[in-house]
Design a protein around this motif. Structure first.
Motif, short mmCIF file in Angstrom:
data_model
loop_
_atom_site.label_atom_id
_atom_site.label_comp_id
_atom_site.label_asym_id
_atom_site.label_seq_id
_atom_site.Cartn_x
_atom_site.Cartn_y
_atom_site.Cartn_z
N ILE A 188 -14.12 -14.52 -10.29
CA ILE A 188 -13.04 -15.33 -10.87
C ILE A 188 -12.20 -14.44 -11.76
O ILE A 188 -12.70 -13.80 -12.69
CB ILE A 188 -13.61 -16.52 -11.66
CG1 ILE A 188 -14.24 -17.52 -10.69
CG2 ILE A 188 -12.52 -17.17 -12.50
CD1 ILE A 188 -14.82 -18.74 -11.38
N CYS B 162 -14.75 -14.73 -15.67
CA CYS B 162 -15.92 -15.54 -15.95
C CYS B 162 -17.13 -14.61 -16.04
O CYS B 162 -17.35 -13.78 -15.18
CB CYS B 162 -16.12 -16.57 -14.84
SG CYS B 162 -17.62 -17.56 -15.03
N ILE C 219 -20.15 -15.40 -15.68
CA ILE C 219 -21.15 -15.77 -14.68
C ILE C 219 -20.70 -15.40 -13.27
O ILE C 219 -21.52 -15.00 -12.45
CB ILE C 219 -21.43 -17.30 -14.74
CG1 ILE C 219 -21.83 -17.69 -16.17
CG2 ILE C 219 -22.51 -17.70 -13.75
CD1 ILE C 219 -21.85 -19.19 -16.42
N HIS C 220 -19.40 -15.52 -13.01
CA HIS C 220 -18.87 -15.29 -11.66
C HIS C 220 -17.75 -14.25 -11.73
O HIS C 220 -16.58 -14.62 -11.89
CB HIS C 220 -18.33 -16.60 -11.07
CG HIS C 220 -19.31 -17.74 -11.18
ND1 HIS C 220 -19.18 -18.72 -12.13
CD2 HIS C 220 -20.42 -18.00 -10.48
CE1 HIS C 220 -20.20 -19.58 -12.00
NE2 HIS C 220 -20.96 -19.16 -11.01
N ALA D 25 -21.45 -24.59 -14.00
CA ALA D 25 -20.93 -24.15 -15.29
C ALA D 25 -20.20 -22.81 -15.16
O ALA D 25 -20.53 -21.98 -14.31
CB ALA D 25 -22.06 -24.03 -16.29
N HIS D 26 -19.24 -22.61 -16.02
CA HIS D 26 -18.54 -21.34 -16.12
C HIS D 26 -18.57 -20.87 -17.57
O HIS D 26 -18.93 -21.63 -18.48
CB HIS D 26 -17.10 -21.46 -15.64
CG HIS D 26 -16.99 -21.76 -14.19
ND1 HIS D 26 -17.31 -20.86 -13.20
CD2 HIS D 26 -16.63 -22.90 -13.55
CE1 HIS D 26 -17.13 -21.42 -12.02
NE2 HIS D 26 -16.73 -22.66 -12.19
N ASN D 27 -18.21 -19.63 -17.76
CA ASN D 27 -18.12 -19.08 -19.11
C ASN D 27 -16.96 -18.09 -19.12
O ASN D 27 -17.14 -16.90 -18.93
CB ASN D 27 -19.42 -18.39 -19.50
CG ASN D 27 -19.47 -18.03 -20.97
OD1 ASN D 27 -18.42 -17.87 -21.62
ND2 ASN D 27 -20.66 -17.90 -21.51
CU LIG Z 1 -17.86 -19.04 -13.50
#
Ligand SMILES: [Cu+2]
Length: 118
Positions: A105, A99, A101-102, A61-63
């Motif tokens: 990105i 993102c 979460i990451h 998943a991404h956000n």
């Molecule tokens: Cu992500």
């Protein structure tokens, strides 16, 4: 600021790629795919009113969220694998897509004023 080795590894498996889907008279729609590949530069030239569709082809998943030049943040909410989120660009200027979460990105784009580019 040194990146954690885990983040370095993560950076190698994400990339954003794009395609222009449609080109109607008033607004364009761009598609950006998140997938497993090497990190690469993405350049699009959207205008205010254009839509960007983010397609999550990764297996996690991404956000994603957009930060406009004036500091306004627009969050696209959690995006499970194999789903698509879209956003209509509301302001001209520099926009950074990241993102939550990451943090590795990152995609930057410049949104042109609608009138100026017609
Ligand atoms: Cu992500």
């Amino acid at each position: 600021m040194a990146l954690d080795p885990a983040f370095r590894r993560l950076a190698a498996v994400f990339s954003l790629s794009l395609a222009v889907l449609t080109a109607p008279a008033s607004a364009e729609e761009f598609e950006v795919t998140i997938h497993h590949a090497e990190l690469q530069e993405v350049t699009i030239k959207p205008r205010v009113g254009d839509t960007i569709r983010f397609v999550n082809q990764a297996d996690i998943a991404h956000n994603l969220y957009l930060t406009y030049e004036d500091g306004q943040v627009e969050t696209l909410d959690t995006q499970p694998p194999r789903t698509t989120k879209q956003v209509v660009l509301r302001r001209a200027g520099h926009v950074v897509v990241r993102c939550w979460i990451h943090p590795i990105i990152r995609m930057e784009l410049d949104v042109a004023d609608k009138a100026a580019s017609q």
